[in-house]
Design a protein around this motif. Structure first.
Motif, PDB file in Angstrom:
ATOM      1  N   VAL A 236       0.932  -0.961   0.026  1.00  0.00           N
ATOM      2  CA  VAL A 236       0.037   0.148  -0.024  1.00  0.00           C
ATOM      3  C   VAL A 236       1.005   1.272   0.074  1.00  0.00           C
ATOM      4  O   VAL A 236       1.606   1.533   0.858  1.00  0.00           O
ATOM      5  CB  VAL A 236      -0.954   0.095   1.173  1.00  0.00           C
TER       6      VAL A 236
ATOM      7  N   VAL B  70      -1.658   5.764   0.255  1.00  0.00           N
ATOM      8  CA  VAL B  70      -2.946   5.590  -0.199  1.00  0.00           C
ATOM      9  C   VAL B  70      -3.958   6.524   0.553  1.00  0.00           C
ATOM     10  O   VAL B  70      -3.689   6.650   1.902  1.00  0.00           O
ATOM     11  CB  VAL B  70      -3.409   4.296  -0.066  1.00  0.00           C
TER      12      VAL B  70
ATOM     13  N   MET C 133      -7.886   7.999   0.697  1.00  0.00           N
ATOM     14  CA  MET C 133      -9.224   7.947   0.201  1.00  0.00           C
ATOM     15  C   MET C 133     -10.448   8.996   0.570  1.00  0.00           C
ATOM     16  O   MET C 133     -10.521   9.219   1.793  1.00  0.00           O
ATOM     17  CB  MET C 133      -9.949   6.384   0.849  1.00  0.00           C
TER      18      MET C 133
ATOM     19  N   THR D 284     -12.443   0.606   5.428  1.00  0.00           N
ATOM     20  CA  THR D 284     -12.374   1.356   4.198  1.00  0.00           C
ATOM     21  C   THR D 284     -10.733   0.783   3.756  1.00  0.00           C
ATOM     22  O   THR D 284     -10.690   0.660   2.434  1.00  0.00           O
ATOM     23  CB  THR D 284     -12.027   2.691   4.375  1.00  0.00           C
TER      24      THR D 284
ATOM     25  N   LYS E 283     -11.279  -2.814   1.990  1.00  0.00           N
ATOM     26  CA  LYS E 283     -11.856  -2.623   0.489  1.00  0.00           C
ATOM     27  C   LYS E 283     -11.040  -2.075  -0.429  1.00  0.00           C
ATOM     28  O   LYS E 283     -11.108  -2.359  -1.617  1.00  0.00           O
ATOM     29  CB  LYS E 283     -13.221  -1.703   0.814  1.00  0.00           C
ATOM     30  N   ALA E 284     -10.331  -0.986   0.069  1.00  0.00           N
ATOM     31  CA  ALA E 284      -9.147  -0.374  -0.997  1.00  0.00           C
ATOM     32  C   ALA E 284      -8.105  -1.405  -1.296  1.00  0.00           C
ATOM     33  O   ALA E 284      -7.818  -1.676  -2.711  1.00  0.00           O
ATOM     34  CB  ALA E 284      -8.492   0.679  -0.439  1.00  0.00           C
TER      35      ALA E 284
ATOM     36  N   TYR F  90     -12.937  -0.509  -3.631  1.00  0.00           N
ATOM     37  CA  TYR F  90     -12.477   0.904  -3.793  1.00  0.00           C
ATOM     38  C   TYR F  90     -11.426   1.172  -4.542  1.00  0.00           C
ATOM     39  O   TYR F  90     -10.303   0.495  -4.232  1.00  0.00           O
ATOM     40  CB  TYR F  90     -12.652   1.556  -2.374  1.00  0.00           C
ATOM     41  N   LYS F  91     -11.244   2.370  -5.316  1.00  0.00           N
ATOM     42  CA  LYS F  91     -10.152   2.565  -5.921  1.00  0.00           C
ATOM     43  C   LYS F  91      -9.484   3.762  -5.154  1.00  0.00           C
ATOM     44  O   LYS F  91     -10.212   5.024  -5.243  1.00  0.00           O
ATOM     45  CB  LYS F  91     -10.532   3.144  -7.375  1.00  0.00           C
ATOM     46  N   PRO F  92      -8.365   3.932  -4.875  1.00  0.00           N
ATOM     47  CA  PRO F  92      -7.895   4.980  -4.071  1.00  0.00           C
ATOM     48  C   PRO F  92      -8.098   6.341  -4.662  1.00  0.00           C
ATOM     49  O   PRO F  92      -7.754   6.460  -5.883  1.00  0.00           O
ATOM     50  CB  PRO F  92      -6.520   4.583  -3.718  1.00  0.00           C
ATOM     51  N   THR F  93      -8.398   7.382  -3.930  1.00  0.00           N
ATOM     52  CA  THR F  93      -8.079   8.830  -4.462  1.00  0.00           C
ATOM     53  C   THR F  93      -6.880   9.058  -5.008  1.00  0.00           C
ATOM     54  O   THR F  93      -6.481   9.658  -5.905  1.00  0.00           O
ATOM     55  CB  THR F  93      -8.956   9.582  -3.474  1.00  0.00           C
TER      56      THR F  93
END
Length: 285
Positions: free
Chosen positions: A30, A33, A35, A100, A103-104, A109-112
């Motif tokens: 990771v 990251v 979100m 969260t 899920k990333a 979820y796609k990370p911001t």
């Protein structure tokens, strides 16, 4: 002679068998990251408003400031690296960003901002049964859910009878999911997700699935998965359970990573935050 232990009633995974980091490949990374979610207070404007904003720097600035206030950062610059066989406990109070983060990593979820890199097959035991189509039968949902998890049709064909038998749904295989109880849907979701031997296992408070009989059976399957060289990411509010399963841990607080390290060190920090009692290590007879 080592004392006999069980995972959910005093059992502790032997994390001493896990090799040193330099001897094991990285399977989850990771990298910075973050979100961001919108609170939904500002849903945009009319064409007239957009026209005014285009020619009014002051109004545009006020609009941008308002939009920034209406966003919520669930994760903020998270860096994490897991090697094969690691069992990571993810600790934190409600709203810390634990689910969260899972899920990333799972790809829900796609990370911001930032990236998540994974190597190998992944089994996410998150909201079991949440992806089912209630209009479809169990048979149809097995193939649909399996496809979402990345399983090939040929694999589902081989595992179909095993999934139905484990979920104890032999009499209801061609019944619409909308007629299932929540327990039946959960059993089916668990059976599908654990039908494969994954390289990475993601667990979000799933050890209480089903009734007592099914819970005992699901616990046995989880122990069998833990006994392989699987990499585990485990969210739980039960600190003692995390201590029994994991060799590493992190603490999240309002989306930020505030502690990371060995399970004993991080457990002590979390216990001080919450006022819990840290479980002492088992001793040999």
């Amino acid at each position: 002679m080592q004392r006999k232990k069980k995972l959910f009633r005093g059992y502790k995974i032997d994390t001493d068998k896990i090799a040193a980091d330099e001897e094991r490949p990285v399977v989850v990374k990771v990298d910075h990251v973050s979100m961001r979610f919108s609170l939904g207070h500002d849903k945009g404007g009319s064409f007239k408003e957009l026209f005014i904003l285009a020619f009014s720097p002051k109004r545009r600035k006020l609009k941008q400031e308002r939009m920034q206030k209406d966003t919520f950062w669930a994760l903020n610059d998270i860096n994490l690296e897991l090697r094969q066989g690691d069992r990571l406990g993810i600790l934190g109070l409600n709203g810390a960003g634990k689910s969260t983060l899972l899920k990333a990593i799972a790809g829900v979820y796609k990370p911001t901002e930032g990236t998540v890199t994974k190597y190998g097959t992944l089994a996410p035991l998150l909201e079991l049964g949440a992806g089912f189509d209630k209009q479809y039968t169990a048979r149809e949902n097995i193939y649909l859910y399996g496809a979402v998890l990345g399983y090939r049709k040929e694999f589902i064909d081989e595992k179909f009878d095993e999934i139905i038998k484990f979920a104890e749904l032999e009499k209801f295989v061609d019944v619409s999911i909308q007629n299932y109880s929540s327990g039946m849907r959960t059993r089916l979701g668990f059976a599908i997700c654990t039908a494969v031997s994954p390289d990475i296992l993601i667990l979000d408070e799933v050890f209480s699935v089903g009734d007592a009989k099914f819970r005992k059976k699901s616990e046995k399957r989880m122990i069998e998965m833990f006994d392989t060289n699987v990499t585990v990411l485990f969210v739980s509010h039960n600190l003692k359970q995390v201590q029994r399963i994991c060799n590493k841990a992190i603490i999240l607080d309002h989306g930020r990573l505030v502690a990371s390290g060995g399970i004993d060190e991080v457990s002590q920090i979390y216990a001080e935050m919450t006022g819990e009692t840290v479980e002492k290590k088992d001793t040999e007879d």
